[in-house]
Write a protein that holds these residues in place. Structure first.
Motif, PDB file in Angstrom:
ATOM      1  N   MET A   1       0.895  -1.273   0.043  1.00  0.00           N
ATOM      2  CA  MET A   1       0.027  -0.053   0.018  1.00  0.00           C
ATOM      3  C   MET A   1       0.801   1.455  -0.119  1.00  0.00           C
ATOM      4  SD  MET A   1      -3.097   0.895   0.185  1.00  0.00           S
ATOM      5  CE  MET A   1      -4.304   2.232   0.796  1.00  0.00           C
ATOM      6  N   THR A   2       0.666   1.925  -0.936  1.00  0.00           N
ATOM      7  CA  THR A   2       1.504   3.354  -1.073  1.00  0.00           C
ATOM      8  C   THR A   2       0.981   4.287  -0.202  1.00  0.00           C
ATOM      9  OG1 THR A   2       0.336   3.980  -3.005  1.00  0.00           O
ATOM     10  CG2 THR A   2       2.630   3.011  -3.350  1.00  0.00           C
ATOM     11  N   LYS A   3       1.778   5.203   0.461  1.00  0.00           N
ATOM     12  CA  LYS A   3       1.428   6.063   1.319  1.00  0.00           C
ATOM     13  C   LYS A   3       0.367   7.039   0.671  1.00  0.00           C
ATOM     14  CE  LYS A   3       5.295   8.453   2.471  1.00  0.00           C
ATOM     15  NZ  LYS A   3       6.230   9.159   3.245  1.00  0.00           N
ATOM     16  N   PRO A   4      -0.328   7.616   1.633  1.00  0.00           N
ATOM     17  CA  PRO A   4      -1.410   8.332   0.970  1.00  0.00           C
ATOM     18  C   PRO A   4      -0.938   9.757   0.490  1.00  0.00           C
ATOM     19  CG  PRO A   4      -1.858   8.173   3.352  1.00  0.00           C
ATOM     20  CD  PRO A   4      -0.672   7.387   3.091  1.00  0.00           C
ATOM     21  N   PHE A   5       0.250  10.329   1.321  1.00  0.00           N
ATOM     22  CA  PHE A   5       0.731  11.702   0.839  1.00  0.00           C
ATOM     23  C   PHE A   5       2.255  11.473   0.876  1.00  0.00           C
ATOM     24  CE2 PHE A   5       0.006  12.243   5.167  1.00  0.00           C
ATOM     25  CZ  PHE A   5       0.955  12.821   5.534  1.00  0.00           C
ATOM     26  N   ASN A   6       3.005  12.303   0.213  1.00  0.00           N
ATOM     27  CA  ASN A   6       4.356  12.761   0.577  1.00  0.00           C
ATOM     28  C   ASN A   6       4.402  14.257   0.641  1.00  0.00           C
ATOM     29  OD1 ASN A   6       5.883  10.135   0.106  1.00  0.00           O
ATOM     30  ND2 ASN A   6       5.092  10.421  -1.996  1.00  0.00           N
ATOM     31  N   ILE A   7       5.264  14.647   1.570  1.00  0.00           N
ATOM     32  CA  ILE A   7       5.445  16.077   1.960  1.00  0.00           C
ATOM     33  C   ILE A   7       6.505  16.913   0.826  1.00  0.00           C
ATOM     34  CG2 ILE A   7       6.374  17.685   3.703  1.00  0.00           C
ATOM     35  CD1 ILE A   7       5.481  15.680   5.707  1.00  0.00           C
ATOM     36  N   ILE A   8       5.718  17.891   0.478  1.00  0.00           N
ATOM     37  CA  ILE A   8       6.620  18.837  -0.523  1.00  0.00           C
ATOM     38  C   ILE A   8       7.219  19.862   0.257  1.00  0.00           C
ATOM     39  CG2 ILE A   8       6.159  20.312  -2.450  1.00  0.00           C
ATOM     40  CD1 ILE A   8       3.847  18.620  -3.298  1.00  0.00           C
ATOM     41  N   TYR A   9       6.422  20.813   1.101  1.00  0.00           N
ATOM     42  CA  TYR A   9       6.814  21.750   1.743  1.00  0.00           C
ATOM     43  C   TYR A   9       6.218  21.862   3.172  1.00  0.00           C
ATOM     44  CZ  TYR A   9       7.702  26.952   2.827  1.00  0.00           C
ATOM     45  OH  TYR A   9       7.976  27.934   3.347  1.00  0.00           O
TER      46      TYR A   9
ATOM     47  N   ASP B   1     -10.173  16.482  -6.664  1.00  0.00           N
ATOM     48  CA  ASP B   1     -11.131  15.504  -6.550  1.00  0.00           C
ATOM     49  C   ASP B   1     -10.539  14.077  -6.439  1.00  0.00           C
ATOM     50  OD1 ASP B   1     -12.813  17.030  -7.727  1.00  0.00           O
ATOM     51  OD2 ASP B   1     -12.683  16.619  -9.627  1.00  0.00           O
ATOM     52  N   ARG B   2     -11.191  13.320  -5.715  1.00  0.00           N
ATOM     53  CA  ARG B   2     -10.585  12.024  -5.127  1.00  0.00           C
ATOM     54  C   ARG B   2      -9.838  11.399  -6.193  1.00  0.00           C
ATOM     55  NH1 ARG B   2     -14.048   8.030  -1.340  1.00  0.00           N
ATOM     56  NH2 ARG B   2     -12.262   6.599  -0.803  1.00  0.00           N
ATOM     57  N   PRO B   3     -10.184  10.900  -7.490  1.00  0.00           N
ATOM     58  CA  PRO B   3      -9.250  10.235  -8.397  1.00  0.00           C
ATOM     59  C   PRO B   3      -8.093  11.061  -8.896  1.00  0.00           C
ATOM     60  CG  PRO B   3     -11.307  10.870  -9.535  1.00  0.00           C
ATOM     61  CD  PRO B   3     -11.322  11.469  -8.023  1.00  0.00           C
ATOM     62  N   VAL B   4      -7.837  12.232  -8.365  1.00  0.00           N
ATOM     63  CA  VAL B   4      -6.766  13.031  -8.939  1.00  0.00           C
ATOM     64  C   VAL B   4      -5.698  13.301  -8.226  1.00  0.00           C
ATOM     65  CG1 VAL B   4      -6.250  15.443  -9.606  1.00  0.00           C
ATOM     66  CG2 VAL B   4      -8.451  14.714 -10.219  1.00  0.00           C
ATOM     67  N   SER B   5      -4.295  13.124  -8.530  1.00  0.00           N
ATOM     68  CA  SER B   5      -3.215  13.088  -7.616  1.00  0.00           C
ATOM     69  C   SER B   5      -2.728  14.621  -7.713  1.00  0.00           C
ATOM     70  CB  SER B   5      -2.200  12.060  -8.192  1.00  0.00           C
ATOM     71  OG  SER B   5      -1.734  12.334  -9.626  1.00  0.00           O
ATOM     72  N   GLY B   6      -1.889  14.943  -6.652  1.00  0.00           N
ATOM     73  CA  GLY B   6      -1.055  16.187  -6.818  1.00  0.00           C
ATOM     74  C   GLY B   6      -1.007  17.094  -5.695  1.00  0.00           C
ATOM     75  N   ILE B   7      -0.563  18.197  -5.856  1.00  0.00           N
ATOM     76  CA  ILE B   7      -0.385  19.058  -5.015  1.00  0.00           C
ATOM     77  C   ILE B   7      -1.844  19.678  -4.139  1.00  0.00           C
ATOM     78  CG2 ILE B   7       0.246  21.652  -4.268  1.00  0.00           C
ATOM     79  CD1 ILE B   7       2.421  21.328  -6.434  1.00  0.00           C
ATOM     80  N   VAL B   8      -1.689  19.586  -2.723  1.00  0.00           N
ATOM     81  CA  VAL B   8      -2.961  19.973  -1.703  1.00  0.00           C
ATOM     82  C   VAL B   8      -2.026  20.960  -0.611  1.00  0.00           C
ATOM     83  CG1 VAL B   8      -4.518  19.644  -0.359  1.00  0.00           C
ATOM     84  CG2 VAL B   8      -4.363  18.079  -2.338  1.00  0.00           C
ATOM     85  N   VAL B   9      -2.602  22.134  -0.598  1.00  0.00           N
ATOM     86  CA  VAL B   9      -2.097  23.063   0.506  1.00  0.00           C
ATOM     87  C   VAL B   9      -2.971  23.119   1.676  1.00  0.00           C
ATOM     88  CG1 VAL B   9      -1.324  25.493   0.962  1.00  0.00           C
ATOM     89  CG2 VAL B   9      -1.182  24.428  -1.491  1.00  0.00           C
TER      90      VAL B   9
ATOM     91  N   VAL C   1       1.459  18.964   0.568  1.00  0.00           N
ATOM     92  CA  VAL C   1       1.615  17.757   0.005  1.00  0.00           C
ATOM     93  C   VAL C   1       1.487  17.076  -1.360  1.00  0.00           C
ATOM     94  CG1 VAL C   1       1.274  17.078   2.496  1.00  0.00           C
ATOM     95  CG2 VAL C   1      -0.589  16.719   1.137  1.00  0.00           C
ATOM     96  N   ASN C   2       1.721  16.102  -1.574  1.00  0.00           N
ATOM     97  CA  ASN C   2       1.496  15.323  -3.078  1.00  0.00           C
ATOM     98  C   ASN C   2       0.624  14.293  -2.672  1.00  0.00           C
ATOM     99  OD1 ASN C   2       1.593  14.132  -5.509  1.00  0.00           O
ATOM    100  ND2 ASN C   2       3.837  13.931  -5.450  1.00  0.00           N
ATOM    101  N   LYS C   3      -0.592  14.423  -3.059  1.00  0.00           N
ATOM    102  CA  LYS C   3      -1.719  13.423  -2.824  1.00  0.00           C
ATOM    103  C   LYS C   3      -1.753  12.239  -3.538  1.00  0.00           C
ATOM    104  CE  LYS C   3      -6.309  13.894  -3.988  1.00  0.00           C
ATOM    105  NZ  LYS C   3      -6.810  12.485  -4.190  1.00  0.00           N
ATOM    106  N   ARG C   4      -1.730  10.998  -3.405  1.00  0.00           N
ATOM    107  CA  ARG C   4      -2.059  10.130  -3.970  1.00  0.00           C
ATOM    108  C   ARG C   4      -3.533   9.724  -4.239  1.00  0.00           C
ATOM    109  NH1 ARG C   4      -3.911   4.815  -2.701  1.00  0.00           N
ATOM    110  NH2 ARG C   4      -3.604   5.204  -0.408  1.00  0.00           N
ATOM    111  N   SER C   5      -3.860   9.594  -5.788  1.00  0.00           N
ATOM    112  CA  SER C   5      -5.090   9.313  -6.210  1.00  0.00           C
ATOM    113  C   SER C   5      -5.744   8.527  -5.340  1.00  0.00           C
ATOM    114  CB  SER C   5      -5.105   8.957  -7.544  1.00  0.00           C
ATOM    115  OG  SER C   5      -4.505   7.615  -7.693  1.00  0.00           O
ATOM    116  N   GLY C   6      -7.306   8.603  -5.198  1.00  0.00           N
ATOM    117  CA  GLY C   6      -8.061   7.629  -4.601  1.00  0.00           C
ATOM    118  C   GLY C   6      -8.321   8.110  -3.023  1.00  0.00           C
ATOM    119  N   ILE C   7      -7.503   9.277  -2.622  1.00  0.00           N
ATOM    120  CA  ILE C   7      -7.747   9.707  -1.235  1.00  0.00           C
ATOM    121  C   ILE C   7      -8.508  11.068  -1.295  1.00  0.00           C
ATOM    122  CG2 ILE C   7      -6.523  10.680   0.856  1.00  0.00           C
ATOM    123  CD1 ILE C   7      -5.546   7.899   0.197  1.00  0.00           C
ATOM    124  N   LEU C   8      -9.628  11.076  -0.526  1.00  0.00           N
ATOM    125  CA  LEU C   8     -10.347  12.355  -0.315  1.00  0.00           C
ATOM    126  C   LEU C   8      -9.742  13.400   0.377  1.00  0.00           C
ATOM    127  CD1 LEU C   8     -13.807  10.542   1.116  1.00  0.00           C
ATOM    128  CD2 LEU C   8     -13.666  11.939  -1.165  1.00  0.00           C
TER     129      LEU C   8
END
Length: 243
Positions: free
Chosen positions: A1-9, A62-70, A17-24
């Motif tokens: 299971m990959t982590k739900p997020f990685n820290i960017i700043y 959106d849940r199926p989208v990955s990437g930056i969340v502040v 953070v960099n959000k994994r797809s599939g996470i609300l």
């Protein structure tokens, strides 16, 4: 299971953070654990904070989208970041993978969007209709790999499902996005839309931040890594496309 997020700043004011797809990002009727919950756990653990942790997302993916969340870690940062988004003093860059080649190499899309809350889908209209909100984005073709096109997308407004429905309205639904017309889902239920870059002035320190979220570490995305070279040189460019 990959982590739900990685820290960017991370500092006292912000957690990006960099959000994994599939996470609300925030809770919905499913009751599933959210990115906000995971990040609050992280803060509580790292700083050994007893009691409730102050942490609020200043925008959503959106849940199926990955990437930056502040996330804002203080009420002052939350207030100022919310104002930045509202005034659009923030540059957002997404990468989207589509099957159909857009007719133009680059262009601007303008639609009026209406959200059906019951079905959680958005309809795009060519002109203003009752209850609609204007949505605008710029796009550019970055290149083609194995029958798919990589697009860089810069939303001007920030409407729910905006990029998904606007690209679909152009005849280019995002890979895996069956809700907006792609022929089949991705195996992991993600869609190939990634919030790649965010450029804004730090709400407290006022210094310019250039934040980027690495592409998801899965084989389909990894073939597009060669295009990342172009983006890495793009830091000084505020409103222009890479390449």
């Amino acid at each position: 299971m990959t982590k739900p997020f990685n820290i960017i700043y991370e500092d006292n004011h912000l957690l990006v953070v960099n959000k994994r797809s599939g996470i609300l990002v925030q809770g919905d009727k499913t009751g599933d654990k959210t990115l906000t919950d995971y990040c609050k756990d992280y803060i509580a653990q790292k700083y050994q904070k007893p009691g409730a942790v102050f942490l609020h997302p200043v925008h959503r993916l959106d849940r199926p989208v990955s990437g930056i969340v502040v996330f804002a870690r203080t009420s002052k940062a939350l207030e100022r970041m919310t104002a930045l988004f509202r005034k659009r003093d923030i540059h957002k860059i997404y990468w989207a993978v589509v099957k159909q080649k857009p007719k133009e190499e680059k262009g601007k899309l303008t639609h009026w969007l209406v959200k059906d809350e019951q079905r959680n889908v958005v309809m795009a209209h060519k002109s203003e209709v009752s209850g609609s909100k204007k949505a605008e984005l710029n796009f550019k073709r970055l290149g083609k790999l194995n029958d798919h096109w990589l697009l860089e997308v810069r939303p001007i407004s920030g409407r729910p499902h905006q990029i998904r429905v606007q690209l679909a309205s152009m005849g280019c639904p995002i890979r895996g996005d069956v809700k907006y017309g792609f022929s089949r889902p991705n195996q992991d239920a993600s869609i190939n839309l990634h919030a790649f870059h965010l450029i804004f002035d730090h709400p407290i320190k006022k210094e310019r931040l250039y934040l980027r979220a690495a592409l998801p570490g899965e084989p389909f995305w990894e073939q597009f890594l060669e295009f990342e070279e172009v983006k890495a040189k793009d830091q000084h460019l505020d409103r222009t496309f890479s390449g």
